[in-house]
Design an enzyme around this catalytic site. Structure first.
Site, PDB file in Angstrom:
ATOM      1  N   GLY A 164       0.656  -1.298  -0.026  1.00  0.00           N
ATOM      2  CA  GLY A 164       0.002  -0.053  -0.024  1.00  0.00           C
ATOM      3  C   GLY A 164       0.765   1.265   0.079  1.00  0.00           C
ATOM      4  CD  GLU A 165       3.876   2.706   3.313  1.00  0.00           C
ATOM      5  OE1 GLU A 165       4.654   3.137   2.620  1.00  0.00           O
ATOM      6  OE2 GLU A 165       3.802   2.038   4.409  1.00  0.00           O
ATOM      7  N   GLY A 166       0.984   3.342  -1.820  1.00  0.00           N
ATOM      8  CA  GLY A 166       1.311   3.868  -3.312  1.00  0.00           C
ATOM      9  C   GLY A 166       2.527   3.728  -3.641  1.00  0.00           C
TER      10      GLY A 166
END
Length: 345
Positions: free
Chosen positions: A311-313
């Site tokens: 996640g987090e990009g």
């Protein structure tokens, strides 16, 4: 709900872009996805010489009431602790933002923590955590509308800094649960195929997670409309991302889409305005179980498949150099005519 004027780019430029790409000094189609990306970016920008400027990446953070049901092995305080890690520059998204020259912004959409005004975060908190959708709606319609608005405001700020390509990420313990529910309601894919392990690398949590989410669906008495599903099962960081994606498309910015959670946000955004998909570049296929099915539903072709599920990009930013290469290709390669090379295909 706030309305966004998102236009499909004019198709007239496509034939000129294709001609330019086909006449670069290479066999036709030999640079594969770089050619596809150059076409998409040139089409969106209505330019034969597209450019990427001042890339930004926004991480929206929020907590979820469903965490009380133990659907994640990680305690809820990890959300705000990871935000401190973002500030310190030591998270996965930090080194990738530094490596690829992204301006990283972290937004408090609804973290269950009292940040100080002087903390290096963008303060957009709706409420300290959503409610527990096993028993009630995660948010009100008014809160949802406010989240859409605030997400759009964050993107406008980036656009005002001459940013034309933007990535989105998230931080919020149990947000894979909310994403799985959005997915099953909006695609019709059975719940058990939408659920993955989230941050539990052992996979031991999946059966319990399924049972809690299935009970949440059984308890739901709403009308199953798009807006009601967003409210009942969403997270503030997720809805804020939806607003951000819609605003980015309205401003004709390229949108980097990350993994399972961010792809679900793009799913919702596309249900609100299908034209948003023209602006989306899907960075990677994540390791979360439902992500492949979701990408197939959206007819999306991800750039990478490298086993990410952080996640987090992070996956979207890992794909950025390939996107950059596509723009360099169309702008920096010679044509057969310019260099006087005989076409060899």
């Amino acid at each position: 709900m706030q309305q966004f004027k998102i236009e499909k780019p004019n198709d007239d430029v496509r034939s000129y872009l294709q001609e330019k790409i086909d006449n670069l000094t290479k066999p036709k189609g030999s640079l594969g996805i770089l050619e596809d990306l150059a076409m998409q970016i040139g089409w969106v920008q209505q330019s034969l010489s597209p450019k990427l400027s001042n890339p930004c990446h926004i991480v929206f953070a929020g907590d979820h009431g469903i965490a009380a049901e133990g659907v994640s092995p990680s305690p809820q305080e990890v959300t705000y602790q990871m935000i401190a890690n973002f500030w310190a520059g030591g998270a996965g998204i930090n080194f990738l933002a530094r490596q690829h020259g992204f301006d990283l912004k972290v937004v408090d959409a609804g973290v269950n923590f009292d940040f100080k005004l002087e903390d290096p975060i963008i303060h957009k908190k709706i409420r300290k955590s959503t409610r527990n959708y096993l028993h009630e709606a995660a948010m009100t319609h008014e809160e949802m509308e406010l989240a859409i608005q605030r997400g759009a405001e964050c993107v406008q700020d980036c656009f005002d800094q001459d940013c034309n390509i933007i990535g989105f990420g998230e931080m919020g313990i149990t947000n894979t649960s909310s994403s799985a529910l959005w997915m099953t309601y909006l695609t019709g894919v059975p719940l058990d195929q939408c659920i993955g392990a989230g941050c539990d690398h052992t996979g031991n949590i999946i059966n319990h997670k399924y049972n809690v989410l299935k009970q949440s669906m059984d308890n739901y008495k709403g009308d199953a409309s798009l807006e009601d599903i967003m409210c009942y099962f969403g997270g503030y960081e997720m809805v804020m991302t939806v607003g951000a994606m819609l605003k980015a498309a309205e401003l004709k910015m390229m949108i980097l889409v990350d993994g399972f959670i961010m792809t679900n946000c793009m799913l919702v955004a596309s249900k609100l305005n299908a034209n948003v998909l023209h602006y989306a570049i899907f960075g990677h296929q994540g390791d979360e179980a439902g992500h492949k099915l979701l990408l197939e539903y959206l007819k999306a072709k991800p750039i990478l498949n490298i086993g990410f599920r952080l996640g987090e990009g992070t996956g979207a930013l890992c794909a950025y150099p390939i996107i950059d290469s596509s723009v360099r290709m169309i702008n920096e390669m010679n044509s057969f005519k310019e260099i006087k090379v005989t076409k060899y295909f």
